[in-house]
Motif scaffolding. Sequence first.
Motif, PDB file in Angstrom:
ATOM      1  N   PRO A  30       0.682  -1.163   0.001  1.00 15.53           N
ATOM      2  CA  PRO A  30      -0.138   0.123  -0.034  1.00 15.53           C
ATOM      3  C   PRO A  30       0.799   1.225  -0.003  1.00 15.53           C
ATOM      4  O   PRO A  30       0.312   2.534   0.265  1.00 15.53           O
ATOM      5  CB  PRO A  30      -0.821  -0.122   1.232  1.00 15.53           C
ATOM      6  CG  PRO A  30       0.068  -0.784   2.274  1.00 15.53           C
ATOM      7  CD  PRO A  30       0.716  -1.902   1.346  1.00 15.53           C
ATOM      8  N   GLY A  31       2.084   1.251  -0.151  1.00 16.72           N
ATOM      9  CA  GLY A  31       2.994   2.295  -0.312  1.00 16.72           C
ATOM     10  C   GLY A  31       2.762   2.748  -1.799  1.00 16.72           C
ATOM     11  O   GLY A  31       1.904   2.536  -2.574  1.00 16.72           O
ATOM     12  N   SER A  32       3.978   3.259  -2.246  1.00 12.99           N
ATOM     13  CA  SER A  32       4.015   3.857  -3.515  1.00 12.99           C
ATOM     14  C   SER A  32       4.294   2.640  -4.493  1.00 12.99           C
ATOM     15  O   SER A  32       4.953   1.551  -4.401  1.00 12.99           O
ATOM     16  CB  SER A  32       5.068   4.935  -4.065  1.00 12.99           C
ATOM     17  OG  SER A  32       6.146   4.655  -3.542  1.00 12.99           O
ATOM     18  N   TYR A  33       3.705   2.557  -5.827  1.00 15.58           N
ATOM     19  CA  TYR A  33       4.008   1.717  -6.871  1.00 15.58           C
ATOM     20  C   TYR A  33       4.062   2.163  -8.125  1.00 15.58           C
ATOM     21  O   TYR A  33       3.693   3.322  -8.483  1.00 15.58           O
ATOM     22  CB  TYR A  33       3.042   0.624  -6.441  1.00 15.58           C
ATOM     23  CG  TYR A  33       1.517   1.484  -6.710  1.00 15.58           C
ATOM     24  CD1 TYR A  33       0.695   1.613  -7.654  1.00 15.58           C
ATOM     25  CD2 TYR A  33       0.786   1.754  -5.434  1.00 15.58           C
ATOM     26  CE1 TYR A  33      -0.381   2.361  -7.909  1.00 15.58           C
ATOM     27  CE2 TYR A  33      -0.214   2.386  -5.601  1.00 15.58           C
ATOM     28  CZ  TYR A  33      -0.948   2.500  -6.932  1.00 15.58           C
ATOM     29  OH  TYR A  33      -2.089   3.333  -6.885  1.00 15.58           O
ATOM     30  N   SER A  34       4.406   1.437  -9.128  1.00 15.35           N
ATOM     31  CA  SER A  34       4.345   2.089 -10.408  1.00 15.35           C
ATOM     32  C   SER A  34       3.287   1.412 -11.307  1.00 15.35           C
ATOM     33  O   SER A  34       2.545   0.353 -11.031  1.00 15.35           O
ATOM     34  CB  SER A  34       5.736   1.726 -11.242  1.00 15.35           C
ATOM     35  OG  SER A  34       6.166   0.642 -11.045  1.00 15.35           O
ATOM     36  N   ARG A  35       2.836   1.997 -12.358  1.00 16.53           N
ATOM     37  CA  ARG A  35       1.936   1.755 -13.153  1.00 16.53           C
ATOM     38  C   ARG A  35       2.226   1.079 -14.502  1.00 16.53           C
ATOM     39  O   ARG A  35       3.530   1.344 -14.813  1.00 16.53           O
ATOM     40  CB  ARG A  35       0.871   3.002 -13.278  1.00 16.53           C
ATOM     41  CG  ARG A  35       0.100   3.263 -11.959  1.00 16.53           C
ATOM     42  CD  ARG A  35      -0.423   4.747 -12.250  1.00 16.53           C
ATOM     43  NE  ARG A  35      -0.737   5.253 -10.914  1.00 16.53           N
ATOM     44  CZ  ARG A  35      -1.862   5.464 -10.361  1.00 16.53           C
ATOM     45  NH1 ARG A  35      -2.886   4.726 -11.289  1.00 16.53           N
ATOM     46  NH2 ARG A  35      -2.162   5.653  -9.022  1.00 16.53           N
ATOM     47  N   GLY A  36       1.221   0.701 -15.508  1.00 18.99           N
ATOM     48  CA  GLY A  36       1.637   0.334 -16.740  1.00 18.99           C
ATOM     49  C   GLY A  36       2.190  -0.793 -17.068  1.00 18.99           C
ATOM     50  O   GLY A  36       2.666  -0.997 -18.160  1.00 18.99           O
ATOM     51  N   LYS A  37       2.319  -1.811 -16.102  1.00 19.48           N
ATOM     52  CA  LYS A  37       2.909  -3.022 -16.376  1.00 19.48           C
ATOM     53  C   LYS A  37       2.056  -3.904 -16.838  1.00 19.48           C
ATOM     54  O   LYS A  37       0.700  -4.115 -16.556  1.00 19.48           O
ATOM     55  CB  LYS A  37       3.009  -3.633 -14.946  1.00 19.48           C
ATOM     56  CG  LYS A  37       4.128  -2.780 -13.865  1.00 19.48           C
ATOM     57  CD  LYS A  37       5.546  -2.873 -14.691  1.00 19.48           C
ATOM     58  CE  LYS A  37       6.013  -1.706 -13.395  1.00 19.48           C
ATOM     59  NZ  LYS A  37       7.351  -1.316 -14.134  1.00 19.48           N
ATOM     60  N   VAL A  38       2.274  -4.640 -18.001  1.00 18.39           N
ATOM     61  CA  VAL A  38       1.474  -5.718 -19.089  1.00 18.39           C
ATOM     62  C   VAL A  38       1.037  -6.939 -18.080  1.00 18.39           C
ATOM     63  O   VAL A  38       1.954  -7.361 -17.602  1.00 18.39           O
ATOM     64  CB  VAL A  38       2.261  -5.897 -20.056  1.00 18.39           C
ATOM     65  CG1 VAL A  38       1.302  -6.797 -21.021  1.00 18.39           C
ATOM     66  CG2 VAL A  38       2.645  -4.748 -21.059  1.00 18.39           C
ATOM     67  N   ILE A  39      -0.185  -6.826 -18.247  1.00 22.84           N
ATOM     68  CA  ILE A  39      -0.831  -7.975 -17.505  1.00 22.84           C
ATOM     69  C   ILE A  39      -1.136  -9.271 -18.506  1.00 22.84           C
ATOM     70  O   ILE A  39      -1.617  -9.125 -19.476  1.00 22.84           O
ATOM     71  CB  ILE A  39      -2.296  -7.674 -16.979  1.00 22.84           C
ATOM     72  CG1 ILE A  39      -1.808  -6.539 -16.050  1.00 22.84           C
ATOM     73  CG2 ILE A  39      -2.966  -8.806 -15.857  1.00 22.84           C
ATOM     74  CD1 ILE A  39      -3.245  -5.800 -15.630  1.00 22.84           C
ATOM     75  N   THR A  40      -0.636 -10.538 -18.349  1.00 21.20           N
ATOM     76  CA  THR A  40      -0.910 -11.634 -19.008  1.00 21.20           C
ATOM     77  C   THR A  40      -1.520 -12.815 -18.055  1.00 21.20           C
ATOM     78  O   THR A  40      -1.484 -12.741 -16.910  1.00 21.20           O
ATOM     79  CB  THR A  40       0.573 -12.394 -19.484  1.00 21.20           C
ATOM     80  OG1 THR A  40       1.385 -12.527 -18.311  1.00 21.20           O
ATOM     81  CG2 THR A  40       1.064 -11.089 -20.453  1.00 21.20           C
TER      82      THR A  40
END
Length: 425
Positions: free
Chosen positions: A341-351
């Motif tokens: 629940p801290g900071s995280y990045s976005r835009g990772k491709v889901i497979t």
Amino acid sequence: MRILVIGSGGREHTLVWKLSQSPRVRTILCAPGNGGIAQAVRCVSADPQDTAAISRLVLQEKIDFVVVGPEAPLASGLVDTLKATGVGVLGPTKSAAQLESSKVFAKDFMRRHNIPTADYRTFRDPDSALACLKSPEARYPIVVKADGLAAGKGVVVSRNEQEACRAVERIMIAKEFGSAGDRIIIEDCLQGMEASYIVFTDGSAILPAAASRDHKAIFDDDKGPNTGGMGTYSTDDILGPDLEREVLQRIIQPTIDGMREEGNPYQGILYAGLMMTEQGIQVLEFNVRMGDPECQVILPRLQSDFAELCEALCRGRLKDYKAEWNPGAAVCVVLASGGYPGSYSRGKVITGLDMAEEDHRIAIFHAGTSLQEDRLVTNGGRVLGVTAVDRDLASAIMAAYEAVNKINFEGMQYRRDIGAKGLKK
Ligand code: AMP
Ligand code: GLY
């Protein structure tokens, strides 16, 4: 029927999924929705807090009724505005939503109506709160709660005076949650197993949903900081028939009756967060909406037509609706971004979603996802909820984790022990 669902999380995907199964539903819109909801129904980019835009949408699209998912638009009065346009709405008014939007309101209400809850005191200034925490009467652990909405982060279960004073400083002096920290509650700490008990109500009739249990902490064995919820399960024995009767008689019924008697009738979904203590069952808090991810196990267990339920509720005819529940179990494992629940990045491709969904017991609900040129990518802390429904809890757990093993995105994290508490019994 033409239905508008408000919100963008896993809860709203589940609402859309269940409503879509009704043969009576012609159109579902979602505002604003997410990557997964957009694959199922038309999403409209309107801000749930923008009541004027939502009202226009309702009129333009000739919506029959609106289901409001999250607490923020309920707390700011979306239902009041929509009702004025004549549309059916599932959700409480701004005034009734105070059961969630003000912990002081909820605790005072419970005290007035003799509803079992932890003993507490309210404070408006930090000095008297700190004095209370330092007094010889203070017993630790103790719980410090911001009065207003704080996205699940405004409750601090404090082991000692130092932790509790720090919580007061963060909430009331540093104003970490803004005006939500203008007042605080300091209350006794309760021990026991938690349960989420959620009902539908039109203000008089009450229709209980299957009980469920959330897993709030980020890591296995309830370790680490709290999150919005890392997984849930639902079985009939979470409460059992005797305890369920008690909860209805001592908590739910007096709440609905009390709100009506006080001229503040409650319509929509009421969620009681319960603690099963040795001294009996107590209310930790009320929420004025479906839980997320509780919704992801409750609606998959509902066998009846959910659109008919919503319509009956909006029209004040809930007493005529009969709900059938799947007698087995449902489990939802939340897949979260690394760092949450801290900071995280976005835009990772889901497979792997197609493969995981080949199993007929599995439904996957999207929370923080978005579509980028037809590719599904992560776009939030909680990314997906993988739900399995099966004849018993052990089978549902196994099916859910088999599906989880087929899904991947960079940094993916999840708990390995969702539902294990239910097996230990
Ligand atoms: P939230 O649902 O984010 O408001 O967090 C509430 C959580 O704080 C509950 O699920 C409990 O785990 C915890 N909590 C709240 N009040 C108490 C209490 N009086 N005693 C012990 N734990 C509490
Ligand atoms: N899962 C807890 C909540 O929705 O508040």
